[in-house]
Structures are given as C-alpha cells and as structure tokens.
Design a protein around this motif. Structure first.
Motif, PDB file in Angstrom:
ATOM      1  N   VAL A 156     -20.642 -22.230 -27.751  1.00 51.02           N
ATOM      2  CA  VAL A 156     -19.910 -22.596 -28.958  1.00 51.02           C
ATOM      3  C   VAL A 156     -20.722 -22.148 -30.166  1.00 51.02           C
ATOM      4  O   VAL A 156     -21.859 -22.571 -30.339  1.00 51.02           O
ATOM      5  CB  VAL A 156     -19.666 -24.118 -29.029  1.00 51.02           C
ATOM      6  CG1 VAL A 156     -19.003 -24.492 -30.340  1.00 51.02           C
ATOM      7  CG2 VAL A 156     -18.818 -24.582 -27.846  1.00 51.02           C
ATOM      8  N   VAL A 157     -20.142 -21.262 -30.944  1.00 48.30           N
ATOM      9  CA  VAL A 157     -20.847 -20.761 -32.128  1.00 48.30           C
ATOM     10  C   VAL A 157     -19.894 -20.678 -33.314  1.00 48.30           C
ATOM     11  O   VAL A 157     -18.674 -20.698 -33.153  1.00 48.30           O
ATOM     12  CB  VAL A 157     -21.432 -19.350 -31.888  1.00 48.30           C
ATOM     13  CG1 VAL A 157     -22.521 -19.377 -30.838  1.00 48.30           C
ATOM     14  CG2 VAL A 157     -20.323 -18.393 -31.485  1.00 48.30           C
ATOM     15  N   SER A 158     -20.472 -20.571 -34.495  1.00 45.84           N
ATOM     16  CA  SER A 158     -19.661 -20.326 -35.672  1.00 45.84           C
ATOM     17  C   SER A 158     -19.312 -18.851 -35.747  1.00 45.84           C
ATOM     18  O   SER A 158     -19.978 -18.007 -35.149  1.00 45.84           O
ATOM     19  CB  SER A 158     -20.410 -20.745 -36.936  1.00 45.84           C
ATOM     20  OG  SER A 158     -20.400 -22.136 -37.066  1.00 45.84           O
ATOM     21  N   LEU A 177     -12.509 -19.598 -17.419  1.00 48.14           N
ATOM     22  CA  LEU A 177     -13.493 -18.873 -18.206  1.00 48.14           C
ATOM     23  C   LEU A 177     -12.926 -18.383 -19.538  1.00 48.14           C
ATOM     24  O   LEU A 177     -13.661 -18.099 -20.466  1.00 48.14           O
ATOM     25  CB  LEU A 177     -14.046 -17.700 -17.408  1.00 48.14           C
ATOM     26  CG  LEU A 177     -15.116 -18.110 -16.388  1.00 48.14           C
ATOM     27  CD1 LEU A 177     -15.612 -16.926 -15.612  1.00 48.14           C
ATOM     28  CD2 LEU A 177     -16.269 -18.785 -17.116  1.00 48.14           C
ATOM     29  N   ASP A 178     -11.622 -18.279 -19.603  1.00 45.75           N
ATOM     30  CA  ASP A 178     -11.011 -17.808 -20.839  1.00 45.75           C
ATOM     31  C   ASP A 178     -11.339 -18.735 -22.001  1.00 45.75           C
ATOM     32  O   ASP A 178     -11.611 -18.292 -23.106  1.00 45.75           O
ATOM     33  CB  ASP A 178      -9.482 -17.739 -20.684  1.00 45.75           C
ATOM     34  CG  ASP A 178      -9.100 -16.705 -19.641  1.00 45.75           C
ATOM     35  OD1 ASP A 178     -10.000 -15.944 -19.222  1.00 45.75           O
ATOM     36  OD2 ASP A 178      -7.928 -16.661 -19.263  1.00 45.75           O
ATOM     37  N   ILE A 179     -11.266 -20.019 -21.738  1.00 42.88           N
ATOM     38  CA  ILE A 179     -11.481 -20.943 -22.840  1.00 42.88           C
ATOM     39  C   ILE A 179     -12.926 -21.429 -22.879  1.00 42.88           C
ATOM     40  O   ILE A 179     -13.260 -22.313 -23.636  1.00 42.88           O
ATOM     41  CB  ILE A 179     -10.570 -22.171 -22.712  1.00 42.88           C
ATOM     42  CG1 ILE A 179     -10.936 -22.957 -21.452  1.00 42.88           C
ATOM     43  CG2 ILE A 179      -9.117 -21.780 -22.736  1.00 42.88           C
ATOM     44  CD1 ILE A 179     -10.781 -24.427 -21.599  1.00 42.88           C
ATOM     45  N   SER A 180     -13.783 -20.809 -22.074  1.00 42.91           N
ATOM     46  CA  SER A 180     -15.104 -21.415 -21.955  1.00 42.91           C
ATOM     47  C   SER A 180     -15.965 -21.199 -23.196  1.00 42.91           C
ATOM     48  O   SER A 180     -16.870 -21.966 -23.449  1.00 42.91           O
ATOM     49  CB  SER A 180     -15.808 -20.889 -20.719  1.00 42.91           C
ATOM     50  OG  SER A 180     -16.438 -19.672 -21.005  1.00 42.91           O
ATOM     51  N   SER A 181     -15.703 -20.141 -23.950  1.00 44.07           N
ATOM     52  CA  SER A 181     -16.495 -19.953 -25.153  1.00 44.07           C
ATOM     53  C   SER A 181     -15.629 -20.121 -26.393  1.00 44.07           C
ATOM     54  O   SER A 181     -14.456 -19.791 -26.392  1.00 44.07           O
ATOM     55  CB  SER A 181     -17.149 -18.575 -25.150  1.00 44.07           C
ATOM     56  OG  SER A 181     -18.278 -18.608 -24.315  1.00 44.07           O
ATOM     57  N   ALA A 182     -16.231 -20.662 -27.437  1.00 48.30           N
ATOM     58  CA  ALA A 182     -15.469 -20.929 -28.649  1.00 48.30           C
ATOM     59  C   ALA A 182     -16.189 -20.358 -29.856  1.00 48.30           C
ATOM     60  O   ALA A 182     -17.412 -20.374 -29.937  1.00 48.30           O
ATOM     61  CB  ALA A 182     -15.273 -22.432 -28.828  1.00 48.30           C
TER      62      ALA A 182
END
Lengths: 338, 338
Positions: free
Chosen positions: A160-162, A319-324
DNA sequence: CTGTTAGCGCGTTCAC
DNA sequence: GTGAACGCGCTAACAG
C-alpha cells in the motif's frame, strides 16, 4: 487481586468452565443459573479479572495483535498513519504494537522476527531496505504481512503506497504555473527509494508536458534523507546560480529544512517571495510567510487499505486487489502573496 | 521453515531436551557431544528457529517487553522520547511496545489493562488523566510502573518529569530581558495539567523577580491543548489590545500555531519582529523569521531516568530516588533580528 | 446447567 | 549425554 480463572473458580466454588462462561458473557447461551452468575459477577466486580494473553495466545495460536514496524516516528507522516491504523485496529479488537526501526535494516529485521515470534496476527512494515527479511517471513503465513510506503519487493507481499508519481506531477505542474514555466530544481533525499523515484518521474513528466527540456539536470540527488543533505543540495544550487533560487521543490520536510537553513546562512535571509514546494504536509508549514505547495498523503485511506489487506489476505488470494495506490492531495498556502 | 523445538527434534532425531540445550547454548554445561551439537546447529542455521514467546512468557512469567502508553505520537516530544526509550530497552534485550491513547482516558485504561495482561515487564505511562487506573494496577507488582510527563498521582508511582517550573522561569526571564521588561502574555492550553501549572508558576516567579505586578492577568487559560485554543486566546488578546502583541509565550507548539494563524487571519500578516516564546522545541521553528525562544526537554536523560526506575524499582524500594525532575534547555533563534 | 480433561510450546527437574 | 515428565493459564470438546 486475583487474576486467573482458576483462582476465581476456587474462591467461588464453581468450576472453571462455569466461571469462564459467565466472564465471557455466554451465561445466557449455556443457561447458567442467575444465582450462580450473580455470585461470579460480583466476585469479578469486586476483585477484578485479568486474562492472561500469553496463555490465550498459546492455546489459540492468535494474539489479537498487529505489529507495525516503522522507520521513524518523528516523521509526522508515520505518526499520523499510526494513529489512523490504531483506530481501525481498535474497531476489530486488535492492539497495535508499534516498533521503530530507526532506518536500520538490522533493527528492522530484529523487530520483525521479534513481533512474529510473539505471534502477531498481522504485520505492517514500512521497510527501510530493499532486502526485507526474505527468509524470515517465508512460510510464516500465520501472519498476514503488508508492505507500505516504499514499494520494494513488489510481488512478494501486498503493498500500500501513495501515488507518488501523480503527486510529483501535480505539484510540479502547479509550480510551473506559478513560475510562469520558469524551471526550478527538485532536491531529493533518499534518492534510491522507489517512492522518490516515482516523484522524480512525475516531476519530469510535468516538464515534458510544458515542453521544457532538461528536467534531469534540475534534479539534485542525495543518498540520505536529512537536513544535511538538504543543506548540501541547496549549497550547490546557490553556488551555481550565484543567488538563492526563486522557486524550488523538496522531496521531504527534512530536505526542505536543510535547504532553508542553507539559504539563511549563505544568503543571510529567506526572501518571503520564494516559492516552495515540498512532499509531506505539516501544520507547521503554516508558520512560513512564503507561498508553499505541499503534497499531503491520505493516512485514513492508507490505513483502510492496509487493514483490508491484513484481514482479507488469508481469504481472498486475489492478487489483482493485493496492492493499492492511494491518491494524494495538493495543499496550497499563501499563494496570493505572489 | 520449522519453528518449534519439537519439530527440530523430530527432524534431527534428537530429543527436545537435547535440542533445547544446544539452542540455548547450554551444550557445554550438559556435555552434549560435539557431533550432536553440530548436527543441531547446522539444522538451525539452515532452517532457522523461531521461539514462541507466548509459551515462554507463560512459563517464565516474563515477556522481555516494556509497554509505553502515550497520549499522542504526533507530538514530536513523545516521538523523540519513544526513540530514546527504545534505544535503552534494546540494550537490555527488551522490546518496547508503544500504544497511543489519543488523550482519551478510556482508551488509556484499556491500553494499560491490555498491556498488563499481556505480561509486559514494565509500563511507562504518560497519563492523560488524573485518575489513572487506580484499581487496575493495584497489586500488579509483577510489572514496574513509571509515570512520566505529568505528575498526577504523586506518591503512588515513581515519576519522571521535566523541570517545568525552571523552564517557565528561564524562558520568562529571557523574554523580559528581550522586551526590556515590557509585560507579555502567556497562552496556556491544557491548563489543569500539573506540568502547565508549574510553567505558569515559573512565569509568575520571573515577573516577581522583575518587580512587575499582575502576572496573573497576563496568563490566558484554555482547557484543551489545541490549535483552536491557541486561536481563541490570541483572538481575545488582539481584541483587548487592539493590535497584535509585540511578544507572547505559549505553553505548547499547538497553541503557538493557533496563535500565529489567528494573527495572520485577524491582522493580515505576522510582523517578523514579534518575539515568540514556546514550550517544546521543534526543528521546524527554524522556518520562522521571527526571534524565537523555546524550551527543549531532554529526552535522553528522561529516558535514562525512566529505565532506571523501571528496572531498579523492584530492587531498591528507595522512595527518595523514586521521582526524578530533569532539567530543560533554552533554545534561541534569530534573536539578533531584534 | 455444571464439571473434567487434554493439550498449546517452553523451561526445569529428575531419571537413566 | 540424553530423554521423559510436569505445569504455566487458557480454550474447547465432551461427560455428566
């Protein structure tokens, strides 16, 4: 003041099961007699009861605890993020345990190992290194792990990053508008970090849009993110131009501070018409008389995305939603002063 | 990657006792054969071993953990104190677990209860309330407890605080020197707190020394410590005097921010010749063009005194040394601008 | 409705 | 030199 269930059961004469059912509020469900319940409740009200989480953890293989490893709490962004995380954890009856790594990979690994072997149910890491504890965590699927702030190790863990690229782009665009397309420098500390790289790419993109060549030459780089790094970069800037810049942008508040200190000591004073851009917002920027642009990260949303990944990870292996990537906000101060 | 001793024992074929003796470095003492030791050590080196702290805590009634309950980590002072504490804890192989109470007594009590039932070996509390968990802790002598920052409940627990009286006195003296004994106001948030009261007493003492009457009238009070409180106090100041003050002093950075915002919005701009005094130092004060005096607390010494009390308390019941008052430092900026 | 019991993984003590 | 056994306080399954 007794603590254990066993003690209460001895003192009241009931079995541990009965005591436990009452304490856990399941007396209805198991139809414990009102009299029994009252005796136990009164006893607990009088003497108190303190559960032993160590024993509970050992039995349940769960600790109702989330670990949070963060490079530096004196960085206001992390402090605010911690606050936001804690609110969400509390809603889920989780205790947030925060540990600082002081930007030291060794300490970071120790903290992670420590928290894991203490059975935290989840781990949030703002890594200060690219080589994050690879073997440490392997197979440690008991805990869900989320990486934040810096997108190293992409693919291994949810991240999760900006949106640093967009942040750099937005701020640079606005800066160029204010300077009427006159180029300005971007002073970057901790330059190898992926977040900083993204900010630089945003900066370069804005220059490209405006048809200004040589954005690369306007980016100054330093390995560390510190006041001293800021001073050094501003020093070379002033020496090259023979005067203080009319506008400049910094990758962090620390760099900004160093830059301003350097102007003060080298030029004598800070012209209040200098346009300043910086990453990470801080209320104390209110104190500056200058026009200031800053990029504020959205800690609330970040925290929300983090907790989502913490709890959903075991369930949805999606995995599609795993990173934001979370949007940032441009904050403007004193722009009318120009 | 296996974790439990039992797994290692199964995989290597040795008993759990043997494995444990090797892992805990007691192979010499129990004359484990070199061959056996090597097998086990190699296995651990290859696969790693992660101790289960829950089980260890349960058995040893000790967790190698210190709890730290703090009102607000976005207060830079607490963030720095946390960093200092962590360094000292690490030296003693203790993990510092930091939990924020968000200035809420209910959350504070929950955090304390939580940490205690998790078996922390010590507890450092910066209380946000006078009625701190009285019954919660009673008899909980397993953990040593130290109160910091605000000296409520004096006598119940060892306390470590900064010398707020001296800080108020020193800063007020210097302010008066700069203003040539012209009186100035002291804007206080969180006024009922003992620390703030001490600062006010120092302020009054300086006025007394200088032979200026009516110090009380120069003290503005607000219940909460916030930007809004600062704005309100500055507003009444400006309305009474019909102009912005030439000098003023604040009890915290938050109050200072509010005060400056209010000047800006009510008067239009902040005269850079206004003399500012504030408690708690912050590097961002460098950004102000004004002459600024600030009081910096010594986090290193505070942390040292805290840890002393944490570990010595069980041994030395010496009440004389149980409370500590730590000197502060006056920081001056831009005084030549006057 | 209430009581008994078997581990969770670790450190320790005592047998062999 | 090595192994077996006990108990820390808790939960959950089962036995009355």
């Amino acid at each position: 003041m007794p603590k254990t269930v066993e003690e209460i059961s001895r003192e009241t004469g009931f079995s541990v099961t009965t005591v436990r059912l009452v304490i856990n509020g399941q007396s209805e469900k198991y139809r414990i007699s009102a009299a029994t319940r009252k005796v136990i409740e009164d006893y607990v009200a009088l003497h108190g009861y303190s559960i032993n989480h160590a024993a509970r953890s050992l039995k349940l293989n769960r600790s109702d605890t989330i670990g949070f490893v963060v490079p530096d709490l004196s960085n206001a962004f992390f402090a605010r993020l911690m606050a936001a995380l804690e609110v969400l954890c509390r809603k889920r009856n989780l205790l947030l345990l925060t540990v600082a790594s002081h930007e030291d990979p060794v300490l970071e690994n120790r903290a992670v190992a420590n928290l894991l072997s203490r059975g935290v149910d989840g781990l949030v890491i703002a890594p200060c290194q690219a080589t994050v504890l690879p073997q440490l965590i392997k197979g440690r699927s008991r805990s869900s792990i989320v990486m934040i702030d810096r997108d190293y190790n992409s693919g291994l863990f949810p991240t999760v990053v900006s949106d640093n690229f967009q942040g750099g782009l937005t701020m640079s665009r606005r800066m160029l508008r204010q300077t009427a397309s006159e180029p300005f420098a971007f002073l970057c500390g901790h330059a190898e970090s992926p977040s900083i790289q993204d900010r630089i790419r945003g900066f370069a993109a804005a220059y490209g849009e405006a048809g200004i060549a040589g954005a690369e030459a306007m980016v100054l780089l330093e390995a560390e993110d510190s006041i001293d790094a800021g001073r050094r970069m501003m020093q070379s800037l002033i020496e090259n131009a023979r005067h203080a810049p009319r506008a400049f942008m910094c990758s962090s508040l620390l760099v900004l501070e160093g830059a301003l200190q350097q102007i003060k000591s080298q030029v004598g004073s800070i012209d209040s018409r200098i346009l300043i851009g910086t990453f990470d917002d801080h209320t104390m920027l209110d104190l500056l008389p200058n026009p200031v642009l800053s990029i504020r990260q959205n800690e609330k949303i970040l925290a929300q995305k983090i907790v989502e990944r913490l709890v959903e990870q075991p369930a949805a292996k999606n995995l599609d939603i795993s990173s934001a990537v979370v949007a940032t906000e441009l904050v403007c101060r004193n722009l009318d002063a120009l």
